[in-house]
Design a protein around this motif. Sequence first.
Motif, PDB file in Angstrom:
ATOM      1  N   LEU A  65      -9.593 -39.224  43.944  1.00 59.04           N
ATOM      2  CA  LEU A  65      -8.480 -39.014  44.857  1.00 59.04           C
ATOM      3  C   LEU A  65      -7.165 -38.839  44.099  1.00 59.04           C
ATOM      4  N   ALA A  66      -6.938 -39.700  43.125  1.00 63.86           N
ATOM      5  CA  ALA A  66      -5.701 -39.627  42.354  1.00 63.86           C
ATOM      6  C   ALA A  66      -5.606 -38.331  41.544  1.00 63.86           C
ATOM      7  N   ALA A  67      -6.737 -37.827  41.097  1.00 66.37           N
ATOM      8  CA  ALA A  67      -6.745 -36.621  40.262  1.00 66.37           C
ATOM      9  C   ALA A  67      -6.724 -35.325  41.066  1.00 66.37           C
ATOM     10  N   LYS A  68      -7.007 -35.392  42.363  1.00 65.21           N
ATOM     11  CA  LYS A  68      -7.136 -34.180  43.164  1.00 65.21           C
ATOM     12  C   LYS A  68      -5.917 -33.257  43.105  1.00 65.21           C
ATOM     13  N   PRO A  69      -4.684 -33.746  43.214  1.00 68.87           N
ATOM     14  CA  PRO A  69      -3.548 -32.823  43.122  1.00 68.87           C
ATOM     15  C   PRO A  69      -3.481 -32.093  41.782  1.00 68.87           C
ATOM     16  N   LEU A  70      -3.827 -32.773  40.711  1.00 69.94           N
ATOM     17  CA  LEU A  70      -3.820 -32.126  39.396  1.00 69.94           C
ATOM     18  C   LEU A  70      -4.922 -31.073  39.320  1.00 69.94           C
ATOM     19  N   LEU A  71      -6.062 -31.376  39.911  1.00 69.14           N
ATOM     20  CA  LEU A  71      -7.174 -30.423  39.964  1.00 69.14           C
ATOM     21  C   LEU A  71      -6.780 -29.219  40.816  1.00 69.14           C
ATOM     22  N   ASP A  72      -6.171 -29.471  41.977  1.00 68.36           N
ATOM     23  CA  ASP A  72      -5.751 -28.388  42.870  1.00 68.36           C
ATOM     24  C   ASP A  72      -4.723 -27.468  42.224  1.00 68.36           C
ATOM     25  N   GLN A  73      -3.862 -28.031  41.379  1.00 65.70           N
ATOM     26  CA  GLN A  73      -2.840 -27.241  40.687  1.00 65.70           C
ATOM     27  C   GLN A  73      -3.366 -26.647  39.376  1.00 65.70           C
ATOM     28  N   GLU A  74      -4.656 -26.867  39.124  1.00 64.90           N
ATOM     29  CA  GLU A  74      -5.325 -26.383  37.920  1.00 64.90           C
ATOM     30  C   GLU A  74      -4.676 -26.897  36.633  1.00 64.90           C
ATOM     31  N   LEU A  75      -4.147 -28.135  36.718  1.00 65.28           N
ATOM     32  CA  LEU A  75      -3.597 -28.792  35.532  1.00 65.28           C
ATOM     33  C   LEU A  75      -4.690 -29.513  34.756  1.00 65.28           C
ATOM     34  N   ILE A  76      -5.776 -29.848  35.463  1.00 63.85           N
ATOM     35  CA  ILE A  76      -6.961 -30.434  34.839  1.00 63.85           C
ATOM     36  C   ILE A  76      -8.186 -29.746  35.425  1.00 63.85           C
ATOM     37  N   LYS A  77      -9.332 -29.972  34.796  1.00 66.57           N
ATOM     38  CA  LYS A  77     -10.600 -29.444  35.291  1.00 66.57           C
ATOM     39  C   LYS A  77     -11.492 -30.612  35.703  1.00 66.57           C
ATOM     40  N   GLU A  78     -12.511 -30.315  36.482  1.00 67.53           N
ATOM     41  CA  GLU A  78     -13.417 -31.347  37.003  1.00 67.53           C
ATOM     42  C   GLU A  78     -13.998 -32.216  35.891  1.00 67.53           C
ATOM     43  N   HIS A  79     -14.304 -31.619  34.746  1.00 69.15           N
ATOM     44  CA  HIS A  79     -14.902 -32.405  33.656  1.00 69.15           C
ATOM     45  C   HIS A  79     -13.941 -33.475  33.129  1.00 69.15           C
ATOM     46  N   TYR A  80     -12.636 -33.269  33.296  1.00 71.20           N
ATOM     47  CA  TYR A  80     -11.666 -34.285  32.879  1.00 71.20           C
ATOM     48  C   TYR A  80     -11.790 -35.521  33.773  1.00 71.20           C
ATOM     49  N   ILE A  81     -11.969 -35.303  35.075  1.00 72.68           N
ATOM     50  CA  ILE A  81     -12.148 -36.411  36.011  1.00 72.68           C
ATOM     51  C   ILE A  81     -13.424 -37.179  35.669  1.00 72.68           C
ATOM     52  N   ASP A  82     -14.499 -36.443  35.412  1.00 73.90           N
ATOM     53  CA  ASP A  82     -15.758 -37.085  35.023  1.00 73.90           C
ATOM     54  C   ASP A  82     -15.578 -37.895  33.736  1.00 73.90           C
ATOM     55  N   ALA A  83     -14.798 -37.379  32.805  1.00 71.71           N
ATOM     56  CA  ALA A  83     -14.556 -38.086  31.539  1.00 71.71           C
ATOM     57  C   ALA A  83     -13.769 -39.379  31.781  1.00 71.71           C
ATOM     58  N   MET A  84     -12.802 -39.348  32.710  1.00 76.20           N
ATOM     59  CA  MET A  84     -12.056 -40.573  33.021  1.00 76.20           C
ATOM     60  C   MET A  84     -12.996 -41.637  33.580  1.00 76.20           C
ATOM     61  N   ILE A  85     -13.882 -41.240  34.472  1.00 82.52           N
ATOM     62  CA  ILE A  85     -14.842 -42.179  35.056  1.00 82.52           C
ATOM     63  C   ILE A  85     -15.794 -42.703  33.985  1.00 82.52           C
ATOM     64  N   ASP A  86     -16.280 -41.827  33.127  1.00 83.35           N
ATOM     65  CA  ASP A  86     -17.165 -42.253  32.035  1.00 83.35           C
ATOM     66  C   ASP A  86     -16.464 -43.224  31.093  1.00 83.35           C
ATOM     67  N   ASN A  87     -15.165 -42.999  30.833  1.00 85.73           N
ATOM     68  CA  ASN A  87     -14.409 -43.900  29.957  1.00 85.73           C
ATOM     69  C   ASN A  87     -14.352 -45.307  30.535  1.00 85.73           C
ATOM     70  N   VAL A  88     -14.133 -45.423  31.839  1.00 91.40           N
ATOM     71  CA  VAL A  88     -14.099 -46.751  32.461  1.00 91.40           C
ATOM     72  C   VAL A  88     -15.459 -47.420  32.335  1.00 91.40           C
ATOM     73  N   LYS A  89     -16.513 -46.651  32.573  1.00 93.78           N
ATOM     74  CA  LYS A  89     -17.866 -47.211  32.475  1.00 93.78           C
ATOM     75  C   LYS A  89     -18.190 -47.645  31.051  1.00 93.78           C
ATOM     76  N   THR A  90     -17.688 -46.905  30.072  1.00 95.87           N
ATOM     77  CA  THR A  90     -17.988 -47.195  28.670  1.00 95.87           C
ATOM     78  C   THR A  90     -17.055 -48.235  28.056  1.00 95.87           C
ATOM     79  N   LEU A  91     -15.745 -48.086  28.303  1.00 89.52           N
ATOM     80  CA  LEU A  91     -14.750 -48.895  27.601  1.00 89.52           C
ATOM     81  C   LEU A  91     -14.180 -50.048  28.407  1.00 89.52           C
ATOM     82  N   GLY A  92     -14.376 -50.016  29.713  1.00 84.71           N
ATOM     83  CA  GLY A  92     -13.866 -51.106  30.534  1.00 84.71           C
ATOM     84  C   GLY A  92     -12.788 -50.651  31.491  1.00 84.71           C
TER      85      GLY A  92
END
Length: 72
Positions: A26-53
């Motif tokens: 939800l927090a990343a959606k505006p950045l995704l909509d504006q094409e400032l980030i790509k979907e894989h960046y959101i997935d990477a943020m989620i993976d980082n929390v799962k991996t690093l805490g």
Amino acid sequence: MLNELLTEKTIQMAERTESWEEAIRLAAKPLLDQELIKEHYIDAMIDNVKTLGPYMIIGPEIAIPTRGLKWG
């Protein structure tokens, strides 16, 4: 750079989310909509929390802890 991304158009407010993963999406959606980030960046943020805490480092000496937040 962070001050360029945190604008009225990019800040999301929600009373509840079903999970922390949904909150990140939800927090990343505006950045995704504006094409400032790509979907894989959101997935990477989620993976980082799962991996690093449950915290996000957003700059030198700046981290946002998420431990203790309640979902649902």
